[in-house]
Design an enzyme around this catalytic site. Structure first.
Site, PDB file in Angstrom:
ATOM      1  N   LYS A  73      60.213  22.217  55.971  1.00 26.91           N
ATOM      2  CA  LYS A  73      59.728  21.984  54.608  1.00 26.91           C
ATOM      3  C   LYS A  73      60.613  22.659  53.570  1.00 26.91           C
ATOM      4  O   LYS A  73      60.941  22.064  52.547  1.00 26.91           O
ATOM      5  CB  LYS A  73      58.282  22.480  54.506  1.00 26.91           C
ATOM      6  CG  LYS A  73      57.633  22.314  53.147  1.00 26.91           C
ATOM      7  CD  LYS A  73      56.123  22.365  53.229  1.00 26.91           C
ATOM      8  CE  LYS A  73      55.620  23.485  54.082  1.00 26.91           C
ATOM      9  NZ  LYS A  73      56.033  24.830  53.644  1.00 26.91           N
ATOM     10  N   THR A  75      63.749  23.499  53.931  1.00 28.14           N
ATOM     11  CA  THR A  75      65.037  22.810  53.976  1.00 28.14           C
ATOM     12  C   THR A  75      64.994  21.530  53.143  1.00 28.14           C
ATOM     13  O   THR A  75      65.913  21.244  52.359  1.00 28.14           O
ATOM     14  CB  THR A  75      65.408  22.470  55.438  1.00 28.14           C
ATOM     15  OG1 THR A  75      65.493  23.686  56.189  1.00 28.14           O
ATOM     16  CG2 THR A  75      66.742  21.733  55.509  1.00 28.14           C
ATOM     17  N   ARG A  96      58.601  30.267  47.389  1.00 28.80           N
ATOM     18  CA  ARG A  96      58.022  31.584  47.644  1.00 28.80           C
ATOM     19  C   ARG A  96      59.057  32.530  48.241  1.00 28.80           C
ATOM     20  O   ARG A  96      60.053  32.108  48.822  1.00 28.80           O
ATOM     21  CB  ARG A  96      56.846  31.470  48.615  1.00 28.80           C
ATOM     22  CG  ARG A  96      55.636  30.756  48.059  1.00 28.80           C
ATOM     23  CD  ARG A  96      54.616  30.502  49.154  1.00 28.80           C
ATOM     24  NE  ARG A  96      55.176  29.649  50.191  1.00 28.80           N
ATOM     25  CZ  ARG A  96      54.724  29.577  51.430  1.00 28.80           C
ATOM     26  NH1 ARG A  96      53.705  30.313  51.808  1.00 28.80           N
ATOM     27  NH2 ARG A  96      55.282  28.772  52.308  1.00 28.80           N
ATOM     28  N   LYS A 107      58.429  32.790  63.257  1.00 19.01           N
ATOM     29  CA  LYS A 107      58.705  31.642  62.401  1.00 19.01           C
ATOM     30  C   LYS A 107      60.084  31.713  61.740  1.00 19.01           C
ATOM     31  O   LYS A 107      60.676  30.705  61.379  1.00 19.01           O
ATOM     32  CB  LYS A 107      57.616  31.542  61.322  1.00 19.01           C
ATOM     33  CG  LYS A 107      57.711  30.306  60.448  1.00 19.01           C
ATOM     34  CD  LYS A 107      56.520  30.248  59.496  1.00 19.01           C
ATOM     35  CE  LYS A 107      56.646  29.055  58.565  1.00 19.01           C
ATOM     36  NZ  LYS A 107      57.735  29.218  57.579  1.00 19.01           N
ATOM     37  N   ALA A 275      49.864  30.428  53.455  1.00 23.52           N
ATOM     38  CA  ALA A 275      48.922  29.339  53.176  1.00 23.52           C
ATOM     39  C   ALA A 275      47.812  29.245  54.212  1.00 23.52           C
ATOM     40  O   ALA A 275      46.816  28.567  53.980  1.00 23.52           O
ATOM     41  CB  ALA A 275      49.656  28.012  53.088  1.00 23.52           C
ATOM     42  N   PHE A 303      52.813  25.733  54.947  1.00 27.80           N
ATOM     43  CA  PHE A 303      52.266  24.986  56.074  1.00 27.80           C
ATOM     44  C   PHE A 303      51.970  23.534  55.697  1.00 27.80           C
ATOM     45  O   PHE A 303      52.649  22.970  54.854  1.00 27.80           O
ATOM     46  CB  PHE A 303      51.061  25.706  56.675  1.00 27.80           C
ATOM     47  CG  PHE A 303      51.432  27.010  57.347  1.00 27.80           C
ATOM     48  CD1 PHE A 303      52.388  27.048  58.353  1.00 27.80           C
ATOM     49  CD2 PHE A 303      50.859  28.210  56.950  1.00 27.80           C
ATOM     50  CE1 PHE A 303      52.757  28.246  58.965  1.00 27.80           C
ATOM     51  CE2 PHE A 303      51.217  29.409  57.546  1.00 27.80           C
ATOM     52  CZ  PHE A 303      52.160  29.420  58.555  1.00 27.80           C
ATOM     53  N   PHE A 383      66.655  14.609  62.822  1.00 21.78           N
ATOM     54  CA  PHE A 383      67.268  15.381  63.893  1.00 21.78           C
ATOM     55  C   PHE A 383      68.228  14.472  64.663  1.00 21.78           C
ATOM     56  O   PHE A 383      68.049  13.246  64.693  1.00 21.78           O
ATOM     57  CB  PHE A 383      66.202  15.934  64.845  1.00 21.78           C
ATOM     58  CG  PHE A 383      65.541  17.199  64.360  1.00 21.78           C
ATOM     59  CD1 PHE A 383      65.773  18.414  64.978  1.00 21.78           C
ATOM     60  CD2 PHE A 383      64.686  17.170  63.266  1.00 21.78           C
ATOM     61  CE1 PHE A 383      65.165  19.575  64.536  1.00 21.78           C
ATOM     62  CE2 PHE A 383      64.067  18.321  62.811  1.00 21.78           C
ATOM     63  CZ  PHE A 383      64.307  19.535  63.451  1.00 21.78           C
ATOM     64  N   TRP A 411      69.844  19.054  55.948  1.00 18.85           N
ATOM     65  CA  TRP A 411      70.301  20.113  56.863  1.00 18.85           C
ATOM     66  C   TRP A 411      71.767  19.910  57.216  1.00 18.85           C
ATOM     67  O   TRP A 411      72.551  20.852  57.218  1.00 18.85           O
ATOM     68  CB  TRP A 411      69.448  20.110  58.140  1.00 18.85           C
ATOM     69  CG  TRP A 411      69.726  21.290  59.035  1.00 18.85           C
ATOM     70  CD1 TRP A 411      69.080  22.486  59.048  1.00 18.85           C
ATOM     71  CD2 TRP A 411      70.751  21.378  60.039  1.00 18.85           C
ATOM     72  NE1 TRP A 411      69.625  23.318  59.984  1.00 18.85           N
ATOM     73  CE2 TRP A 411      70.662  22.667  60.612  1.00 18.85           C
ATOM     74  CE3 TRP A 411      71.735  20.515  60.500  1.00 18.85           C
ATOM     75  CZ2 TRP A 411      71.516  23.105  61.620  1.00 18.85           C
ATOM     76  CZ3 TRP A 411      72.592  20.943  61.507  1.00 18.85           C
ATOM     77  CH2 TRP A 411      72.480  22.227  62.065  1.00 18.85           C
TER      78      TRP A 411
END
Length: 558
Positions: A73, A75, A96, A107, A275, A303, A383, A411
């Site tokens: 998210k 990224t 954030r 994470k 979150a 999240f 991906f 990415w």
């Protein structure tokens, strides 16, 4: 190359140059070295006023339910901001601040990945400008003042058994969840049970993120309910007459931080509530600064859409008077296949049947966003293992549900890889079709607000309230807190309260075991299932891979 290697090879521009791009002079910055800065109070006031007078487009980025496969998210948020700038849209991203808990846990950080990152990555992920440390100290000063009040005669007759204020630390430390303090004799304090939360779940974090001025900050700190006296009357922190001391520790924290993306675009990074156990959004001030400086603003909520997006739309937007123009839901084919029952080790193998089954999770989030009157766009974070057949299937499934799915390759390619996504998102934001409204009205009973979220967003059939939770909710209403929004704390790993219920669970009973009053922040927290406000470290924490050499070069952060 790893994310940190890509970030370290990037040549940053001085933050003064980044600020110039959005009309902020060097005199309006408080520099933290060459590449980080805070906005001065004078500039902050000007930007707040400017944000109220212009109509920049606000775009929220959220995601499907997290899986071990990863969603990306942050990224996508950063890549989308770069992509919008690439197509000529003056865009600022507002994110954030990362917590040290995930950085050393499982994470990782929150600076994006690959060629869609904010920098300086290591500094942002670690101590940054010291905001979260200051919040921790302010939180713990409140705790120390409460215990000192007990020790020095307890003039307010506070019942130690009712003290609800918890200490905090910005680490995953399960041993501190439940502790006993004040042992060792009369001069060592009053013995009582105490607890720690992670700093980003502290009410002080929420207060900082929702306050625009020092005056508002102090008003909210005054309103914090710290416990009850022996007559069962609420005791507020303002009664200790130390609010000014707390605010003095937070005077710089309230100012947004300015950094940059790898592509030298501006990024406000400020505030860091989780979150799953807090309201999950960056600060109101950072969002307002971004709206004042850009024609388009990308912000994210933690999240999945059932958590961060719901809280952004029901708590932050309502408190700040914000109206989003579009919502982007980040999904990966890998994650959806996991929701369809595929093991992580088998995700590289094409499996359209599992993808179609796992799409039900994304479908729920699409439907949920529309309940707020905002149209979502699906960003498919690509991906290398995604096949053409799987991509076409996901696009078809989204189209059948009235939503557009667009590949995001930030990415690998940075802003160049998100230009198609940027065009679609800008078109939706510019359409004027957004008709944002909260999910529930504030005059509803607190139990009905919780039931509304549980049944309409989490798809539960009913809510089972613990008897003690019901008693507390009734007491909150009797004391005048019934018009507050609710912030539900639950697992991030399922739309439900149970992390084992992947995909799109429905028709289950949603258990609320406890509720807490955050009178200063201005919401009620409802705790569901086994959620903890202090996470623990995994068996193999990320800390095992992090190191630094004699030149101060850090490795292993992600």
């Amino acid at each position: 190359m790893t994310d940190i290697e890509i970030a370290q090879k990037n040549v940053m521009e001085p933050i003064t140059k980044i600020a110039e791009k959005i009309g902020i002079s060097e005199d309006s910055l408080e520099l933290y070295g060459k590449y980080k800065a805070k906005i001065t109070f004078e500039e902050l006031k000007l930007l707040q006023k400017k944000a109220s007078e212009k109509s920049g487009k606000l775009i929220l980025v959220t995601a499907v339910t997290p899986t071990p496969a990863g969603e990306g998210k942050s990224t996508v948020s950063i890549g989308l901001a770069d992509g919008l700038n690439k197509i000529g849209k003056k865009t600022v991203v507002a994110l954030r601040e990362p917590s040290l808990g995930p950085c050393f846990g499982v994470k990782g950080g929150a600076c994006g990945g690959g060629y869609a990152q904010i920098v300086p990555m290591e500094e942002i992920n670690l101590h940054f400008t010291g905001d979260i440390h200051a919040i921790s100290i302010a939180n713990n000063l409140i705790a120390a003042l409460i215990d000192n009040h007990l020790q020095q005669g307890n003039e307010l007759n506070i019942d130690p058994r009712t003290i609800s204020w918890k200490r905090c630390v910005d680490l995953n430390d399960r041993a501190l969840r439940n502790i006993t303090i004040g042992l060792g004799g009369r001069m060592q304090g009053v013995p009582r049970e105490d607890h720690f939360t992670i700093a980003v779940a502290s009410e002080i974090m929420a207060i900082v993120c929702l306050s625009r001025t020092i005056s508002e900050l102090k008003e909210r700190i005054d309103r914090i309910v710290i416990g009850q006296d022996y007559s069962k009357n609420d005791v507020k922190f303002g009664q200790l007459k130390c609010t000014g001391a707390i605010a003095s520790l937070l005077k710089d924290v309230i100012k947004p931080n300015l950094v940059q993306t790898l592509e030298k675009n501006p990024a406000f990074v400020h505030g860091g509530p989780f979150a799953n156990i807090a309201h999950g959004c960056n600060s109101v001030n950072a969002t307002l600064c971004a709206l004042a400086c850009g024609d388009y603003v990308i912000t994210e909520a933690g999240f999945a859409a059932d958590l961060g997006a719901e809280k952004f739309l029901d708590i932050k937007c309502r408190a700040a008077g914000l109206k989003p123009d579009a919502v982007v839901i980040v999904a990966t084919i890998r994650a959806l296949k996991m929701h369809g029952g595929v093991a992580k080790a088998d995700l590289a193998t094409q499996d359209c049947k599992a993808l179609e089954k796992g799409f039900e999770n994304l479908k729920v989030h699409i439907e949920n966003i529309r309940k707020f009157g905002v149209e979502p766009v699906v960003a498919v974070n690509k991906f290398i293992t995604d096949t053409d057949e799987e991509i076409k299937l996901l696009e078809k499934l989204c189209e059948q549900n009235g939503s557009k799915a667009v590949l995001s390759e930030g990415w690998e390619k940075g802003g160049e890889g998100t230009k198609d996504l940027a065009k679609v998102v800008a078109e939706v934001a510019d359409s004027g079709k957004s008709n944002y409204h909260p999910l529930y009205e504030l005059d509803m009973p607190l139990t009905e607000k919780i039931k509304t979220i549980a049944t309409q967003i989490y798809r539960a059939s009913s809510v089972d309230f613990d008897s003690a939770a019901l008693k507390k909710l009734k007491a909150f209403e009797e004391k005048g807190y019934g018009n507050l929004p609710v912030c539900i704390a639950k697992t991030q790993n399922s739309i439900s309260h149970d992390p084992k219920l992947i995909g799109a669970p429905k028709d289950y009973v949603f258990p609320v075991r406890d509720v807490q009053l955050y009178a200063g922040a201005g919401f009620i927290v409802a705790l569901a299932g086994d959620i903890m406000t202090m996470p623990g470290l995994p068996k193999m924490p990320a800390a095992l891979n992090i190191d630094v050499n004699d030149d101060g070069i850090i490795t292993g952060l992600f």
